[in-house]
Design an enzyme around this catalytic site. Structure first.
Site, PDB file in Angstrom:
ATOM      1  N   ASP A   1       0.804  -1.224   0.000  1.00  0.00           N
ATOM      2  CA  ASP A   1       0.000   0.000   0.000  1.00  0.00           C
ATOM      3  C   ASP A   1       0.839   1.277   0.000  1.00  0.00           C
ATOM      4  O   ASP A   1       0.415   2.308   0.509  1.00  0.00           O
ATOM      5  CB  ASP A   1      -0.970   0.045   1.217  1.00  0.00           C
ATOM      6  CG  ASP A   1      -1.776  -1.226   1.327  1.00  0.00           C
ATOM      7  OD1 ASP A   1      -2.274  -1.683   0.296  1.00  0.00           O
ATOM      8  OD2 ASP A   1      -1.889  -1.763   2.439  1.00  0.00           O
TER       9      ASP A   1
ATOM     10  N   LYS B   1       2.408   2.105  -5.108  1.00  0.00           N
ATOM     11  CA  LYS B   1       3.106   1.572  -6.297  1.00  0.00           C
ATOM     12  C   LYS B   1       2.298   1.812  -7.565  1.00  0.00           C
ATOM     13  O   LYS B   1       2.853   2.083  -8.618  1.00  0.00           O
ATOM     14  CB  LYS B   1       3.337   0.056  -6.159  1.00  0.00           C
ATOM     15  CG  LYS B   1       4.272  -0.322  -5.041  1.00  0.00           C
ATOM     16  CD  LYS B   1       4.382  -1.825  -4.912  1.00  0.00           C
ATOM     17  CE  LYS B   1       3.127  -2.498  -4.413  1.00  0.00           C
ATOM     18  NZ  LYS B   1       2.756  -2.230  -3.020  1.00  0.00           N
TER      19      LYS B   1
ATOM     20  N   GLY C   1      -4.306  -4.138  -4.405  1.00  0.00           N
ATOM     21  CA  GLY C   1      -5.315  -3.188  -4.857  1.00  0.00           C
ATOM     22  C   GLY C   1      -4.630  -1.886  -5.176  1.00  0.00           C
ATOM     23  O   GLY C   1      -3.839  -1.388  -4.378  1.00  0.00           O
ATOM     24  N   HIS C   2      -4.859  -1.369  -6.356  1.00  0.00           N
ATOM     25  CA  HIS C   2      -4.251  -0.105  -6.753  1.00  0.00           C
ATOM     26  C   HIS C   2      -5.346   0.902  -7.017  1.00  0.00           C
ATOM     27  O   HIS C   2      -6.275   0.608  -7.752  1.00  0.00           O
ATOM     28  CB  HIS C   2      -3.454  -0.281  -8.049  1.00  0.00           C
ATOM     29  CG  HIS C   2      -2.244  -1.123  -7.882  1.00  0.00           C
ATOM     30  ND1 HIS C   2      -1.646  -1.777  -8.922  1.00  0.00           N
ATOM     31  CD2 HIS C   2      -1.502  -1.391  -6.797  1.00  0.00           C
ATOM     32  CE1 HIS C   2      -0.601  -2.430  -8.469  1.00  0.00           C
ATOM     33  NE2 HIS C   2      -0.489  -2.216  -7.180  1.00  0.00           N
TER      34      HIS C   2
ATOM     35  N   GLN D   1       2.158  -5.882  -2.982  1.00  0.00           N
ATOM     36  CA  GLN D   1       2.545  -5.988  -1.561  1.00  0.00           C
ATOM     37  C   GLN D   1       3.909  -5.316  -1.308  1.00  0.00           C
ATOM     38  O   GLN D   1       4.248  -4.391  -2.035  1.00  0.00           O
ATOM     39  CB  GLN D   1       2.558  -7.450  -1.082  1.00  0.00           C
ATOM     40  CG  GLN D   1       1.171  -8.091  -1.001  1.00  0.00           C
ATOM     41  CD  GLN D   1       0.739  -8.763  -2.276  1.00  0.00           C
ATOM     42  OE1 GLN D   1       1.504  -9.454  -2.915  1.00  0.00           O
ATOM     43  NE2 GLN D   1      -0.506  -8.566  -2.673  1.00  0.00           N
TER      44      GLN D   1
HETATM   45  P1  IMP Z   1      -2.807 -12.759   1.854  1.00  0.00           P
HETATM   46  O1  IMP Z   1      -1.837 -12.184   0.880  1.00  0.00           O
HETATM   47  O2  IMP Z   1      -4.243 -12.482   1.501  1.00  0.00           O
HETATM   48  O3  IMP Z   1      -2.568 -14.217   2.128  1.00  0.00           O
HETATM   49  O4  IMP Z   1      -2.578 -12.021   3.256  1.00  0.00           O
HETATM   50  C1  IMP Z   1      -1.382 -12.167   3.990  1.00  0.00           C
HETATM   51  C2  IMP Z   1      -0.961 -10.848   4.622  1.00  0.00           C
HETATM   52  O5  IMP Z   1      -0.550  -9.951   3.605  1.00  0.00           O
HETATM   53  C3  IMP Z   1      -2.069 -10.135   5.404  1.00  0.00           C
HETATM   54  O6  IMP Z   1      -1.488  -9.470   6.503  1.00  0.00           O
HETATM   55  C4  IMP Z   1      -2.591  -9.123   4.410  1.00  0.00           C
HETATM   56  O7  IMP Z   1      -3.199  -8.017   5.033  1.00  0.00           O
HETATM   57  C5  IMP Z   1      -1.302  -8.744   3.707  1.00  0.00           C
HETATM   58  N1  IMP Z   1      -1.511  -8.237   2.346  1.00  0.00           N
HETATM   59  C6  IMP Z   1      -1.763  -8.949   1.223  1.00  0.00           C
HETATM   60  N2  IMP Z   1      -1.865  -8.150   0.160  1.00  0.00           N
HETATM   61  C7  IMP Z   1      -1.665  -6.893   0.592  1.00  0.00           C
HETATM   62  C8  IMP Z   1      -1.605  -5.616  -0.056  1.00  0.00           C
HETATM   63  O8  IMP Z   1      -1.764  -5.471  -1.276  1.00  0.00           O
HETATM   64  N3  IMP Z   1      -1.363  -4.565   0.752  1.00  0.00           N
HETATM   65  C9  IMP Z   1      -1.156  -4.688   2.089  1.00  0.00           C
HETATM   66  N4  IMP Z   1      -1.183  -5.848   2.727  1.00  0.00           N
HETATM   67  C10 IMP Z   1      -1.433  -6.945   1.992  1.00  0.00           C
END
Ligand code: IMP
Length: 438
Positions: A13, A16, A40-41, A223
């Site tokens: 977040d 990017k 999410g962008h 991420q």
């Molecule tokens: P998952 O990727 O859904 O398995 O989540 C694993 C961890 O990564 C959790 O703490 C999510 O909140 C975090 N996470 C996954 N994608 C994002 C992102 O795009 N931004 C921020 N945190 C993320």
């Protein structure tokens, strides 16, 4: 073959999407290489807001090649919905190419993600519940369904049966869910396959060709480094590698094909989901930054945890990624704070101080930030377009970041609009500068 990898240098977040969008305008192709619709962008363009989850950020430019690489996990329902929405709003999606080798998120992955979190109870990771982890787990277990399988009914059905077999026990609570019916699932996923067919390609070869032709290519990470499954705050991480090395694996090029690696960081820190966050702010000040920075997830709407800038973690991210440049976003959000805190060391449970990111989970979980304070500034930064227009205190803050991390700041975000950025002097030495001059 100018190529730039864009990665998150914190917990995701960082903005990017906006930076990729800026560079994409003058580039030929944007490649996503890991993650899925957990990302999410938000892109604001001409007053219009675009929220993308799977689509590479360059999709909003007509004719741009946009690749979803082999390292991405794809929920085809989300992807087809996103495509439809873009087309409905008049966006030409003809440049989208989807790797035939990318893995597909199946309905049982979503169920297992939710069930897994429930089982963990207070130890839960706080995943986005999009089925990302279970899909990557099946990939590693050699039980994954790939995009190419969506075009062959017999193979698809066989692979679904094989994937379901070892999950029978854990899927028992969902046994009556019609989404798990073999015939329904096969038909639904064949339909997705047909809808996506025109975009499915050998994307590895496509990326080789782009690079060989000297095209400007952006590799768009999702991420951030501290959510990396190998180097992040395990187990509170995502299930892929969001660091620059993964751009190679997730698209099929070698490390020598990468020219620059840009790390994106906010001027402060945020984290969604559970896990250690040494500089987390409690109380009112955290609330204030969360509101001002609009720190609510694009994907899940969850309120993000907010903290001071963690330079120890940022320097760690710089090393993990071999960053060649830093982009600092949301500097404007810090206006009006009398003093800013930057974390330059951690204090452990026994009171010891250290200045490196701890490799041991127990140490990390008890680490709290030790801070240096720097003066804040009052001025609104939204109209600043050059470094010289920034208040001295804001310039000092940026200089402190780049000195500590050892990487030049090339771009600064001062608001949500795409024009609200400052290219610094240091940007003159980057590929992007040449690209922008094109
Ligand atoms: P998952 O990727 O859904 O398995 O989540 C694993 C961890 O990564 C959790 O703490 C999510 O909140 C975090 N996470 C996954 N994608 C994002 C992102 O795009 N931004 C921020 N945190 C993320």
């Amino acid at each position: 073959m100018p190529s730039i990898v864009i990665v998150g240098a914190q917990w995701g977040d960082e903005g990017k999407g906006k930076i990729t969008d800026l560079l994409a305008e003058r580039s030929d192709a944007v490649i996503r290489f890991q993650g899925g619709n957990n990302a999410g962008h938000t892109i604001v363009r001409d007053g219009q807001v675009w929220k993308l989850h799977l689509m590479p950020s360059g999709i909003l430019y007509p004719g741009k090649t946009c690749v979803i690489g082999n390292g991405v996990v794809i929920d085809p329902k989300v992807l087809t919905d996103e495509l439809e929405e873009l087309r409905r709003r008049g966006v030409d999606t003809g440049g989208l190419r989807i790797s035939a080798n990318a893995h597909v998120i199946m309905p049982y992955h979503l169920m297992l993600d939710t069930a897994g979190e429930a089982r963990l109870g207070s130890l839960q990771i706080g995943t986005t519940r999009r089925g990302i982890g279970p899909c990557y787990a099946d990939k590693a277990a050699r039980l994954g369904i790939r995009v190419q399988d969506l075009l062959d009914e017999k193979i698809l059905k066989k692979k679904i049966v094989a994937a379901l077999e070892p999950k029978r026990l854990s899927l028992r609570p969902f046994a009556k869910d019609p989404k798990l019916d073999l015939q329904t699932m096969t038909e639904d996923y064949m339909t997705y396959g047909h809808r996506l067919e025109q975009h499915i390609a050998d994307t590895t070869r496509l990326v080789w060709d782009l690079l060989e032709d000297g095209r400007q290519v952006i590799f768009e990470g999702a991420q951030g480094a501290l959510l990396d499954i190998d180097h992040g705050t395990y187990p509170f991480v995502t299930s892929s590698n969001p660091i620059a090395a993964a751009a190679c694996i997730g698209s099929g090029v070698g490390p020598k094909d990468i020219d620059e690696i840009w790390g994106i960081t906010k001027a402060y820190a945020t984290r969604v989901g559970a896990g250690p966050f040494p500089t987390e702010m409690e109380g009112e000040q955290g609330e204030l930054l969360r509101e001002r920075g609009g720190e609510f997830g694009t994907t899940t709407g969850r309120a993000r945890r907010v903290g001071w800038l963690d330079l120890v973690a940022l320097r760690y991210a710089a090393k993990l990624n071999s960053l060649t440049a830093l982009a600092v976003t949301k500097l404007d959000v810090l206006s009006g704070l009398e003093e800013l805190y930057v974390c330059t060391r951690y204090r452990g449970a026994e009171g010891a101080e250290f200045d490196v990111f701890p490799y041991h989970q127990t140490v990390l979980h008890h680490a709290t930030g030790e801070y240096e304070t720097v003066p804040g500034w009052e001025e609104d930064l939204g109209e600043c377009r050059t470094e010289a227009e920034l208040p001295q205190a804001a310039r000092d803050y940026l200089a402190a970041i780049s000195d500590f991390v050892g990487v030049p700041v090339v771009l600064v975000g001062v608001g949500p609009g795409r024009e609200q950025v400052i290219w610094t002097e240091a940007a003159q030495h980057t590929i992007a500068a040449n690209a922008l001059a094109r």
